[in-house]
Design a protein around this motif. Structure first.
Motif, mmCIF file in Angstrom:
data_model
loop_
_atom_site.group_PDB
_atom_site.id
_atom_site.type_symbol
_atom_site.label_atom_id
_atom_site.label_comp_id
_atom_site.label_asym_id
_atom_site.label_seq_id
_atom_site.Cartn_x
_atom_site.Cartn_y
_atom_site.Cartn_z
ATOM 1 N N PRO A 130 0.825 -1.075 0.671
ATOM 2 C CA PRO A 130 -0.041 -0.168 0.653
ATOM 3 C C PRO A 130 1.113 1.044 0.308
ATOM 4 N N THR A 131 2.040 1.601 0.654
ATOM 5 C CA THR A 131 3.333 2.331 0.580
ATOM 6 C C THR A 131 3.541 2.607 -0.880
ATOM 7 N N ARG A 132 4.134 1.562 -1.227
ATOM 8 C CA ARG A 132 4.064 1.869 -2.580
ATOM 9 C C ARG A 132 2.914 2.256 -3.221
ATOM 10 N N ALA A 133 1.881 1.477 -3.612
ATOM 11 C CA ALA A 133 0.699 2.193 -4.261
ATOM 12 C C ALA A 133 0.428 3.515 -4.233
ATOM 13 N N PHE A 134 0.603 4.205 -2.645
ATOM 14 C CA PHE A 134 0.306 5.401 -3.015
ATOM 15 C C PHE A 134 1.360 6.368 -3.259
ATOM 16 N N TYR A 135 2.693 6.144 -3.113
ATOM 17 C CA TYR A 135 3.833 6.786 -4.202
ATOM 18 C C TYR A 135 3.579 6.740 -5.503
ATOM 19 N N GLU A 136 2.866 5.440 -5.612
ATOM 20 C CA GLU A 136 2.631 5.767 -7.687
ATOM 21 C C GLU A 136 1.378 6.365 -7.717
ATOM 22 N N ALA A 137 0.210 6.377 -7.008
ATOM 23 C CA ALA A 137 -0.689 7.322 -6.610
ATOM 24 C C ALA A 137 -0.441 8.328 -7.143
ATOM 25 N N LEU A 138 0.949 9.280 -6.119
ATOM 26 C CA LEU A 138 1.237 10.190 -6.646
ATOM 27 C C LEU A 138 1.775 10.635 -7.291
ATOM 28 N N ALA A 139 1.955 10.218 -8.709
ATOM 29 C CA ALA A 139 3.271 10.185 -9.128
ATOM 30 C C ALA A 139 5.120 10.000 -9.602
ATOM 31 N N TYR A 140 5.107 9.273 -8.284
ATOM 32 C CA TYR A 140 6.476 9.155 -7.675
ATOM 33 C C TYR A 140 6.706 7.910 -8.679
ATOM 34 N N ARG A 141 7.979 7.607 -9.042
ATOM 35 C CA ARG A 141 8.440 6.316 -9.651
ATOM 36 C C ARG A 141 9.498 5.640 -9.370
ATOM 37 N N ALA A 142 9.471 4.197 -9.611
ATOM 38 C CA ALA A 142 10.198 4.031 -9.137
ATOM 39 C C ALA A 142 11.661 3.436 -10.264
ATOM 40 N N THR A 143 12.477 3.886 -9.709
ATOM 41 C CA THR A 143 13.821 4.323 -10.432
ATOM 42 C C THR A 143 15.251 3.531 -10.588
ATOM 43 N N ALA A 144 14.860 3.109 -9.463
ATOM 44 C CA ALA A 144 15.743 2.149 -8.133
ATOM 45 C C ALA A 144 15.936 0.973 -7.579
ATOM 46 N N ARG A 145 16.381 0.060 -7.567
ATOM 47 C CA ARG A 145 16.597 -0.995 -6.410
ATOM 48 C C ARG A 145 17.536 -2.251 -6.195
ATOM 49 N N ILE A 146 18.027 -1.984 -4.983
ATOM 50 C CA ILE A 146 19.425 -2.479 -4.554
ATOM 51 C C ILE A 146 18.511 -4.221 -3.283
ATOM 52 N N PRO A 147 18.704 -5.358 -4.168
ATOM 53 C CA PRO A 147 18.205 -6.341 -3.813
ATOM 54 C C PRO A 147 18.972 -6.736 -2.179
ATOM 55 N N ASP A 148 17.754 -6.977 -1.336
ATOM 56 C CA ASP A 148 18.679 -7.644 0.007
ATOM 57 C C ASP A 148 19.160 -6.409 1.154
ATOM 58 N N PHE A 149 18.519 -5.040 0.354
ATOM 59 C CA PHE A 149 19.125 -4.096 1.388
ATOM 60 C C PHE A 149 18.646 -4.318 2.994
ATOM 61 N N TYR A 150 17.523 -4.179 2.988
ATOM 62 C CA TYR A 150 17.129 -4.016 4.719
ATOM 63 C C TYR A 150 18.047 -5.294 5.229
ATOM 64 N N ALA A 151 16.945 -6.655 4.971
ATOM 65 C CA ALA A 151 17.298 -7.352 4.939
ATOM 66 C C ALA A 151 17.231 -8.965 3.686
ATOM 67 N N ALA A 152 17.358 -9.900 3.845
ATOM 68 C CA ALA A 152 17.563 -10.847 3.079
ATOM 69 C C ALA A 152 15.675 -10.744 2.557
ATOM 70 N N GLY A 153 15.596 -10.537 1.436
ATOM 71 C CA GLY A 153 14.461 -10.772 0.617
ATOM 72 C C GLY A 153 13.874 -9.444 0.895
ATOM 73 N N ASP A 154 14.481 -8.381 1.196
ATOM 74 C CA ASP A 154 14.093 -7.247 2.164
ATOM 75 C C ASP A 154 15.020 -5.781 0.799
ATOM 76 N N ASP A 155 13.967 -5.890 -0.128
ATOM 77 C CA ASP A 155 14.484 -4.759 -0.895
ATOM 78 C C ASP A 155 14.098 -3.617 -0.727
ATOM 79 N N LEU A 156 15.536 -2.685 -1.162
ATOM 80 C CA LEU A 156 14.710 -0.849 -0.943
ATOM 81 C C LEU A 156 14.667 -0.516 -2.463
ATOM 82 N N ILE A 157 13.450 0.203 -2.711
ATOM 83 C CA ILE A 157 12.965 0.460 -3.671
ATOM 84 C C ILE A 157 13.289 2.212 -3.972
ATOM 85 N N VAL A 158 14.127 3.414 -4.293
ATOM 86 C CA VAL A 158 13.977 4.187 -4.687
ATOM 87 C C VAL A 158 13.177 4.907 -5.933
#
Length: 168
Positions: A130-158
């Motif tokens: 829901p958080t990602r959908a919120f940003y996307e609804a406000l015209a934010y674009r996912a422009t980067a992704r770092i795998p396993d950033f926060y924890a194993a299987g928990d990527d950082l999405i910019v």
């Protein structure tokens, strides 16, 4: 900045809002204990020295009860890039325009300070959908992704959004 939207008032928070901020961050159910601590550190800095490292904005209902807050600031070493460091809304206020009002006001403040780009970092975990959908609804674009950033299987999405002041 003080604004009233329907029965919602936006203004800088005060130190007395700290307990309520902690309640909201905890109530979302998505933040780890360490993240809750960081949220309060950022909040404390924002209210102790407004606009120095962080800017903060809070949304209050008609009873003057804090419903949500955001902290953001210019990104050191950049030309007009700003980071959204934190936004949290009481789950009872989700899908009622509180988050959107906070983001709109923050973006206006950033644009008035000649900010041109807003950067938001978030998690890839399913409970952040829901958080990602919120940003996307406000015209934010996912422009980067770092795998396993926060924890194993928990990527950082910019997410990023370019701002343009009307009349520019």
């Amino acid at each position: 900045m003080t604004a009233t939207l329907s029965l919602l008032t936006l203004r800088p928070p005060s130190p007395s809002d700290r307990t309520r901020v902690a309640e909201i961050v905890r109530a979302t159910g998505v933040f780890r204990a360490q993240e809750e601590t960081i949220a309060l550190e950022v909040f404390d800095s924002a209210v102790a020295k407004p606009g120095v490292d962080y800017h903060a904005l809070a949304a209050y209902n008609e009873l003057a009860i804090l419903q949500g807050f955001t902290c953001y600031g210019s990104t050191p070493g950049t030309e007009a890039t700003w980071d959204l460091y934190w936004i949290a809304v009481d789950p009872a206020g989700h899908r009622r325009g509180v988050g959107r009002a906070l983001m709109d006001a923050a973006e206006r403040t950033i644009a008035l300070a000649n900010g041109r780009l807003v950067v938001v970092e978030t998690s890839s975990r399913p409970d952040y959908g829901p958080t990602r959908a919120f940003y996307e609804a406000l015209a934010y674009r996912a422009t980067a992704r770092i795998p396993d950033f926060y924890a194993a299987g928990d990527d950082l999405i910019v997410y990023t959004k370019r701002l343009v002041l009307q009349g520019r």
